[in-house]
Structures are given as structure tokens and as C-alpha cells.
Design an enzyme around this catalytic site. Structure first.
Site, mmCIF file in Angstrom:
data_model
loop_
_atom_site.group_PDB
_atom_site.id
_atom_site.type_symbol
_atom_site.label_atom_id
_atom_site.label_comp_id
_atom_site.label_asym_id
_atom_site.label_seq_id
_atom_site.Cartn_x
_atom_site.Cartn_y
_atom_site.Cartn_z
ATOM 1 N N ASN A 11 19.122 61.041 15.061
ATOM 2 C CA ASN A 11 18.053 60.174 14.536
ATOM 3 C C ASN A 11 18.701 58.945 13.901
ATOM 4 O O ASN A 11 19.294 59.033 12.830
ATOM 5 C CB ASN A 11 17.252 60.974 13.489
ATOM 6 C CG ASN A 11 16.255 60.105 12.739
ATOM 7 O OD1 ASN A 11 15.885 59.023 13.197
ATOM 8 N ND2 ASN A 11 15.812 60.581 11.578
ATOM 9 N N LYS A 13 17.288 56.467 12.608
ATOM 10 C CA LYS A 13 16.438 55.893 11.548
ATOM 11 C C LYS A 13 16.287 54.386 11.792
ATOM 12 O O LYS A 13 16.301 53.951 12.936
ATOM 13 C CB LYS A 13 17.005 56.192 10.164
ATOM 14 C CG LYS A 13 17.404 57.667 9.997
ATOM 15 C CD LYS A 13 17.634 58.040 8.583
ATOM 16 C CE LYS A 13 18.225 59.424 8.499
ATOM 17 N NZ LYS A 13 18.020 60.077 7.249
ATOM 18 N N HIS A 103 8.831 63.735 9.884
ATOM 19 C CA HIS A 103 10.124 63.611 9.210
ATOM 20 C C HIS A 103 9.870 63.403 7.712
ATOM 21 O O HIS A 103 8.916 62.734 7.331
ATOM 22 C CB HIS A 103 10.909 62.427 9.799
ATOM 23 C CG HIS A 103 12.332 62.405 9.321
ATOM 24 N ND1 HIS A 103 12.683 61.907 8.096
ATOM 25 C CD2 HIS A 103 13.478 62.843 9.905
ATOM 26 C CE1 HIS A 103 13.996 62.032 7.943
ATOM 27 N NE2 HIS A 103 14.505 62.604 9.020
ATOM 28 N N GLU A 105 11.076 61.513 5.600
ATOM 29 C CA GLU A 105 10.991 60.112 5.162
ATOM 30 C C GLU A 105 9.608 59.533 5.460
ATOM 31 O O GLU A 105 9.122 58.667 4.746
ATOM 32 C CB GLU A 105 12.116 59.289 5.822
ATOM 33 C CG GLU A 105 13.465 59.632 5.185
ATOM 34 C CD GLU A 105 14.674 59.409 6.061
ATOM 35 O OE1 GLU A 105 14.557 58.749 7.115
ATOM 36 O OE2 GLU A 105 15.756 59.905 5.699
ATOM 37 N N GLU A 173 14.704 70.894 7.831
ATOM 38 C CA GLU A 173 15.517 69.921 7.107
ATOM 39 C C GLU A 173 15.164 69.968 5.620
ATOM 40 O O GLU A 173 14.159 69.360 5.198
ATOM 41 C CB GLU A 173 15.241 68.504 7.611
ATOM 42 C CG GLU A 173 15.529 68.300 9.079
ATOM 43 C CD GLU A 173 15.777 66.827 9.377
ATOM 44 O OE1 GLU A 173 16.879 66.513 9.821
ATOM 45 O OE2 GLU A 173 14.881 66.006 9.142
ATOM 46 N N GLY A 179 20.670 62.988 3.888
ATOM 47 C CA GLY A 179 21.350 61.767 3.442
ATOM 48 C C GLY A 179 22.022 61.885 2.085
ATOM 49 O O GLY A 179 22.389 60.885 1.486
ATOM 50 N N SER A 219 22.568 66.239 6.347
ATOM 51 C CA SER A 219 23.994 65.965 6.103
ATOM 52 C C SER A 219 24.926 66.744 7.034
ATOM 53 O O SER A 219 25.998 67.197 6.608
ATOM 54 C CB SER A 219 24.349 66.218 4.631
ATOM 55 O OG SER A 219 23.623 65.333 3.797
HETATM 56 C C1 PEP Z 1 17.706 63.108 9.311
HETATM 57 O O1 PEP Z 1 17.482 61.911 9.262
HETATM 58 O O2 PEP Z 1 16.917 63.842 9.912
HETATM 59 C C2 PEP Z 1 18.908 63.646 8.663
HETATM 60 C C3 PEP Z 1 19.113 64.922 8.707
HETATM 61 O O3 PEP Z 1 19.720 62.729 8.037
HETATM 62 P P1 PEP Z 1 21.238 63.000 7.530
HETATM 63 O O4 PEP Z 1 21.969 63.704 8.649
HETATM 64 O O5 PEP Z 1 21.792 61.638 7.261
HETATM 65 O O6 PEP Z 1 21.158 63.863 6.309
#
Ligand code: PEP
Length: 261
Positions: A11, A13, A103, A105, A173, A179, A219
Site C-alpha cells: 500500500n 498510501k 483502511h 487511515e 492491522e 507506521g 510495520s
Molecule cells: C498500511 O498502510 O496498511 C500499513 C500496514 O502501513 P505500515 O506498514 O507503514 O505500518
């Protein structure tokens, strides 16, 4: 080992314009080819911003790259006076296979609730896209309810009231791991994935539960990916930050090199 094909999903973003996106996909395809990545064994998908999709699709198509295209969101509507929205029909036309729905976010910054997420999942099914339904608990929810309660609740709502359920993927997640550099333990990821699979079994069917891929996200790096994928319950990873670095993302795609089964 399960016979579900692992999915490594990147992803991006809101990063990389269409020229940068093309450069990354070219480099990723070369790097994976150099290391003889077997795409039949491990599927690799990229989720660029909307403005990059046409360019990346053209590249994948022209060079016959074995990479798969995903989008980061879709509208619950098919077409009409919805300024700024993107229809699932438009995504399908660009050979998009997967679409992220819910997601954290989007839930956080765009106030998407379970009802809207359910409608977006319905729209994905309608347009023959595979929704990657994202679920996960905040730190406060982890402390008050444990790890699995919120993801189960979110998934149950996302899967409720559909006339027909098409193929879907679930991404667990934990919000506190996205992040932040903090990761769930592999045991926690496996435990939540197992409970999510039980939820699918109860809500849909045994067959669908056995076939559905459940990913971990938060992460993930090449150095920690193997831990998550040791468990039969976890069928891949959703990667944010590390998907922008070709060497790192390639290392993640090659997780089997580090997994000792
Ligand atoms: C994500 O955007 O779904 C995600 C898991 O981000 P990151 O790997 O940066 O934590």
C-alpha cells in the site's frame, strides 16, 4: 501448510506520482526477476494512488509483468454527482484486481464507519473487485477489549447483509502498529487471524473460511515478516512504508527464504 496462495500487498498510501510509480514498478519487477521470484507461489500486488493506476496498468500490460494491481479505496456509488469519488467500475476497467476497504487511515481521517465500509464491500463485489477488508483495534481498544474483539466486530459488519458474497481478503492491522514501528507478536497475529477465520466460518461458510486469505499488517519489514508467516493462519502481509523501498519489499516477498517450517 494451507493451500491458500500467500499475498504480499504494498500500500503506497499518498506517495509517488505516476512517473515515480512507473520507476518503482519497473525496478520491483526487475529485482524480483533477478531473484527468480515465483509469482505462482507468492502473489505480489501494488496499491498505488488513483492518479498512478493508468500508468502502472499500461506498464504491467505492455511488459507482461506478473504483478497485480490494487486500489486504495472505492466509492459506494456506481456513477453520478459524487465529486471526487471513484467508481469500482472505473477501477475494473483499469484491470484493478484488489481494492482496500476500511483502511484505518480512512476510518480515522475520513470518518468511515462500518455502514459505509459494508456498502463499499458490496460495491467491490458488484464490480468483480476483491475487497481487502481492513480491520484492527486501537491501543485503547486493545487495553479495554483485548486484540480480537474489535476486528471481529468490524469484519462481521463488513460481511453482513450482502445478497451475494464474492471473493474477499481480510487484513488484520492493529491501528497502533501502523507506521509506528511497533508490531504485534506473531502469536497475537495468528490468534486474531484464527478468530477472524472462525467468524467467516460462522457468518459465511466452512468453504469460504478455508479459502479466504487473512493478512497481517503493521510495520512489516523484511526482518520481521517471517515471524508472521510461520503460522498457517496468516496468509500474507499488507505493507505500507516498506513497500516504497524496492529492496525491502523484495525481501518481504521472499519471506519463504527466512521461514523455517
Ligand atoms: C498500511 O498502510 O496498511 C500499513 C500496514 O502501513 P505500515 O506498514 O507503514 O505500518
Amino acid at each position: 501448510m494451507s493451500d491458500r496462495k500467500p499475498l504480499i500487498a504494498g500500500n503506497w498510501k499518498m506517495n509517488l506520482d505516476h512517473q515515480q510509480g512507473i520507476a518503482l514498478v519497473q525496478k520491483l519487477a526487475w529485482t524480483l526477476k533477478d531473484v527468480n521470484h515465483d509469482f505462482d507461489l507468492v502473489e505480489v500486488a501494488v496499491f498505488p494512488p488513483f492518479t498512478d493506476l493508468r500508468s502502472v496498468q499500461t506498464l504491467i500490460d505492455a511488459d507482461k509483468l506478473p504483478l497485480v494491481l490494487g486500489a486504495q479505496d472505492l466509492s459506494k456509488y456506481d456513477s453520478g454527482a459524487y465529486t471526487g469519488e471513484i467508481s469500482g467500475a472505473f477501477l475494473k476497467k483499469l484491470d484493478v484486481r484488489y481494492v482496500l476497504v476500511g483502511h484505518s487511515e480512512r476510518r480515522q481521517h475520513h470518518h468511515e464507519d462500518d455502514e459505509l465500509i459494508q456498502a463499499k464491500v458490496a460495491s467491490a463485489f458488484k464490480h468483480n473487485l476483491i475487497p481487502v477488508i481492513c480491520v484492527g483495534e486501537t491501543l485503547e481498544e486493545l487495553e479495554s477489549e483485548g486484540a480480537a474483539a474489535v476486528p471481529i466486530r468490524q469484519l462481521s459488519k463488513a460481511l453482513a447483509e450482502h445478497k451475494e458474497i464474492g471473493e474477499f481478503v481480510v487484513a488484520y492491522e492493529p491501528v497502533w502498529a501502523i507506521g509506528t514501528g511497533k508490531v504485534a507478536t506473531s502469536e497475537q497475529a495468528a490468534d486474531v487471524a484464527k478468530k477472524l477465520r472462525e467468524t467467516i466460518r460462522e457468518l459465511v461458510s466452512e468453504e469460504v473460511a478455508a479459502a479466504t486469505r487473512i493478512l497481517y499488517g503493521g510495520s512489516v519489514k523484511s526482518a520481521n515478516v517471517a515471524g508472521f508467516l510461520v503460522s498457517d493462519e496468516v496468509d500474507g502481509v499488507l505493507v505500507g512504508g516498506a513497500s516504497l523501498d524496492v529492496e525491502e519489499f523484495t525481501g518481504i516477498c521472499r519471506f519463504q527464504k527466512h521461514v523455517t517450517l
